[in-house]
Design a protein around this motif. Structure first.
Motif, PDB file in Angstrom:
ATOM      1  N   VAL A   1       0.830  -1.346   0.135  1.00 14.15           N
ATOM      2  CA  VAL A   1      -0.100   0.213  -0.018  1.00 14.15           C
ATOM      3  C   VAL A   1       0.955   1.297   0.126  1.00 14.15           C
ATOM      4  N   ASP A   2       0.871   2.012  -1.164  1.00  7.63           N
ATOM      5  CA  ASP A   2       1.551   3.179  -1.341  1.00  7.63           C
ATOM      6  C   ASP A   2       0.722   4.202  -0.836  1.00  7.63           C
ATOM      7  N   CYS A   3       1.458   4.857   0.522  1.00 12.50           N
ATOM      8  CA  CYS A   3       0.681   6.137   1.254  1.00 12.50           C
ATOM      9  C   CYS A   3       1.233   7.260   0.936  1.00 12.50           C
ATOM     10  N   GLU A   4       1.765   7.478  -0.410  1.00 11.79           N
ATOM     11  CA  GLU A   4       2.380   8.684  -0.753  1.00 11.79           C
ATOM     12  C   GLU A   4       1.197   9.710  -0.866  1.00 11.79           C
TER      13      GLU A   4
ATOM     14  N   LEU B   1       1.205  -7.597   4.230  1.00 11.51           N
ATOM     15  CA  LEU B   1       0.805  -6.489   3.959  1.00 11.51           C
ATOM     16  C   LEU B   1       1.645  -5.268   4.366  1.00 11.51           C
ATOM     17  N   MET B   2       2.176  -4.519   3.530  1.00 10.91           N
ATOM     18  CA  MET B   2       3.055  -3.666   3.601  1.00 10.91           C
ATOM     19  C   MET B   2       2.877  -2.134   3.354  1.00 10.91           C
ATOM     20  N   VAL B   3       3.519  -1.447   3.732  1.00 13.53           N
ATOM     21  CA  VAL B   3       3.174   0.224   3.929  1.00 13.53           C
ATOM     22  C   VAL B   3       4.501   0.866   3.285  1.00 13.53           C
ATOM     23  N   THR B   4       4.256   1.866   2.486  1.00 12.97           N
ATOM     24  CA  THR B   4       5.336   2.852   2.031  1.00 12.97           C
ATOM     25  C   THR B   4       4.996   4.060   1.913  1.00 12.97           C
ATOM     26  N   HIS B   5       5.932   5.049   1.971  1.00 10.07           N
ATOM     27  CA  HIS B   5       5.743   6.370   1.803  1.00 10.07           C
ATOM     28  C   HIS B   5       4.793   6.975   2.885  1.00 10.07           C
ATOM     29  N   GLU B   6       4.464   6.357   4.104  1.00 13.77           N
ATOM     30  CA  GLU B   6       3.742   6.832   4.992  1.00 13.77           C
ATOM     31  C   GLU B   6       4.199   8.314   5.549  1.00 13.77           C
TER      32      GLU B   6
ATOM     33  N   GLU C   1       2.673  -2.761  14.315  1.00 14.29           N
ATOM     34  CA  GLU C   1       3.591  -3.881  14.069  1.00 14.29           C
ATOM     35  C   GLU C   1       3.390  -4.140  12.197  1.00 14.29           C
ATOM     36  N   LEU C   2       2.711  -3.098  11.719  1.00 11.31           N
ATOM     37  CA  LEU C   2       2.622  -3.280   9.995  1.00 11.31           C
ATOM     38  C   LEU C   2       4.047  -3.218   9.540  1.00 11.31           C
ATOM     39  N   GLU C   3       4.538  -3.657   8.510  1.00 14.50           N
ATOM     40  CA  GLU C   3       5.743  -3.743   7.781  1.00 14.50           C
ATOM     41  C   GLU C   3       5.795  -2.267   6.975  1.00 14.50           C
ATOM     42  N   TYR C   4       6.773  -1.490   7.225  1.00 18.47           N
ATOM     43  CA  TYR C   4       7.159  -0.487   6.621  1.00 18.47           C
ATOM     44  C   TYR C   4       8.258  -0.414   5.977  1.00 18.47           C
ATOM     45  N   PHE C   5       8.379   0.021   4.563  1.00 16.36           N
ATOM     46  CA  PHE C   5       9.442   0.360   3.664  1.00 16.36           C
ATOM     47  C   PHE C   5       9.712   1.610   3.291  1.00 16.36           C
ATOM     48  N   GLY C   6      10.918   2.135   2.967  1.00 18.65           N
ATOM     49  CA  GLY C   6      11.107   3.501   2.365  1.00 18.65           C
ATOM     50  C   GLY C   6      10.741   3.699   1.216  1.00 18.65           C
ATOM     51  N   SER C   7      10.409   2.616   0.185  1.00 23.35           N
ATOM     52  CA  SER C   7      10.040   2.730  -1.078  1.00 23.35           C
ATOM     53  C   SER C   7       9.238   1.749  -1.554  1.00 23.35           C
ATOM     54  N   VAL C   8       8.495   1.788  -2.890  1.00 23.41           N
ATOM     55  CA  VAL C   8       7.830   0.806  -3.026  1.00 23.41           C
ATOM     56  C   VAL C   8       8.630  -0.276  -3.840  1.00 23.41           C
ATOM     57  N   GLN C   9       9.449   0.031  -4.247  1.00 24.03           N
ATOM     58  CA  GLN C   9      10.584  -1.198  -4.792  1.00 24.03           C
ATOM     59  C   GLN C   9      11.253  -1.972  -3.632  1.00 24.03           C
TER      60      GLN C   9
ATOM     61  N   SER D   1       8.488  -9.455  10.267  1.00 19.07           N
ATOM     62  CA  SER D   1       8.955  -9.557   8.806  1.00 19.07           C
ATOM     63  C   SER D   1       9.544 -10.852   8.299  1.00 19.07           C
ATOM     64  N   GLY D   2       9.643 -11.838   9.279  1.00 23.44           N
ATOM     65  CA  GLY D   2      10.056 -13.006   8.876  1.00 23.44           C
ATOM     66  C   GLY D   2      11.497 -13.154   8.264  1.00 23.44           C
ATOM     67  N   GLY D   3      12.623 -11.896   8.638  1.00 25.23           N
ATOM     68  CA  GLY D   3      13.760 -12.030   8.183  1.00 25.23           C
ATOM     69  C   GLY D   3      13.894 -10.989   7.014  1.00 25.23           C
ATOM     70  N   ALA D   4      12.536 -10.479   6.562  1.00 25.56           N
ATOM     71  CA  ALA D   4      12.546  -9.481   5.325  1.00 25.56           C
ATOM     72  C   ALA D   4      13.206  -8.479   5.912  1.00 25.56           C
ATOM     73  N   PRO D   5      13.538  -7.378   4.850  1.00 25.33           N
ATOM     74  CA  PRO D   5      13.936  -6.172   5.298  1.00 25.33           C
ATOM     75  C   PRO D   5      13.069  -4.979   5.715  1.00 25.33           C
ATOM     76  N   GLY D   6      11.800  -5.307   5.665  1.00 25.71           N
ATOM     77  CA  GLY D   6      10.667  -4.501   6.376  1.00 25.71           C
ATOM     78  C   GLY D   6      10.957  -4.485   7.764  1.00 25.71           C
ATOM     79  N   THR D   7      10.605  -3.439   8.494  1.00 28.43           N
ATOM     80  CA  THR D   7      10.412  -3.238   9.869  1.00 28.43           C
ATOM     81  C   THR D   7       9.271  -2.631  10.386  1.00 28.43           C
ATOM     82  N   SER D   8       8.859  -2.990  11.761  1.00 23.97           N
ATOM     83  CA  SER D   8       7.639  -2.408  12.073  1.00 23.97           C
ATOM     84  C   SER D   8       8.155  -0.814  12.667  1.00 23.97           C
ATOM     85  N   TRP D   9       6.848  -0.425  12.924  1.00 17.65           N
ATOM     86  CA  TRP D   9       6.935   1.047  13.847  1.00 17.65           C
ATOM     87  C   TRP D   9       7.999   0.857  14.933  1.00 17.65           C
ATOM     88  N   ARG D  10       7.376  -0.178  15.752  1.00 17.16           N
ATOM     89  CA  ARG D  10       8.561  -0.019  16.940  1.00 17.16           C
ATOM     90  C   ARG D  10       9.921  -0.407  16.405  1.00 17.16           C
TER      91      ARG D  10
END
Length: 222
Positions: A111-114, A141-146, A163-171, A189-198
């Motif tokens: 979900v791109d929140c830009e 479910l991942m969130v970017t550009h919030e 605890e949603l997964e956040y990423f700096g970019s859509v890519q 994130s199960g080892g993926a680079p996404g991180t939660s807010w906390r």
């Protein structure tokens, strides 16, 4: 001057014109105002949600596939851009759109929140509950550009929303989504680079200023 892009304006103007012709000036004015308000509420209730694809020849640039069919969606990862604020009136609509995307076989929803300027507590809880529900189906479910207000409300809401997964970019989110389905607890994130807010807050948890504003001292966002 009215085309498909301004169809709502045309409807409001036509309602005002007919009101003036039939009921004279003042009643016609109120009819036009009422029609405009109803159309505004409809737009807020059912905002446009664009499906994004990667622009050919680029890396990291994503655009609406409806406007340019050459933009390429990524298999197993659906990228959505909500073009409105998220609040109680449209939370159910957004939930349905995301669930439909997951039902089409996607293993990850980005979900791109830009273009999301704000979110309220109802929508934040919806995202958290939906993330946990999709996780049980093996869908991330991942969130970017919030933006700042969105981050603050999601963090203050707590629970699964924080605890949603956040990423700096859509890519970055797409690359992580293609790596595989979620594992572990919801929000992990199960080892993926996404991180939660906390996790982005450096594990410090939620703190508040003297005015009650949410603050994360070690937050990585600008």
């Amino acid at each position: 001057i009215y085309g498909p892009a301004a169809r709502a304006d045309f409807i409001a103007a036509l309602a005002a014109l007919l009101g003036v012709l039939v009921f004279e000036t003042l009643p016609g004015l109120f009819i036009g105002i009422t029609a405009s308000m109803l159309l505004l509420l409809y737009r807020a209730y059912r905002p446009h949600v664009a499906v994004l694809g990667q622009v050919p020849g680029s890396r990291g640039q994503w655009a609406d596939v409806t406007r340019n069919p050459a933009n390429r969606p990524v298999p197993s990862v659906t990228v959505l851009r909500v073009e409105s604020g998220l609040f109680f009136a449209n939370a159910d609509h957004i939930r349905t759109v995301i669930q439909d995307a997951a039902a089409d076989g996607a293993s990850a929803i980005v979900v791109d929140c830009e273009t999301v300027p704000f979110v309220d507590v109802t929508a934040a809880r919806m995202l958290g509950q939906l993330s946990a529900s999709l996780h049980e189906q093996g869908v991330r479910l991942m969130v970017t550009h919030e933006v700042g207000q969105v981050r603050d409300v999601l963090a203050a809401t707590g629970g699964a929303a924080a605890e949603l997964e956040y990423f700096g970019s859509v890519q970055d989110a797409v690359d992580s989504g293609r790596a595989g389905p979620a594992t572990g607890a919801a929000g992990d994130s199960g080892g993926a680079p996404g991180t939660s807010w906390r996790q982005k807050a450096g594990g410090a948890g939620v703190s508040r200023t003297s005015t009650g504003k949410v603050r994360a001292p070690n937050c990585l966002w600008a």
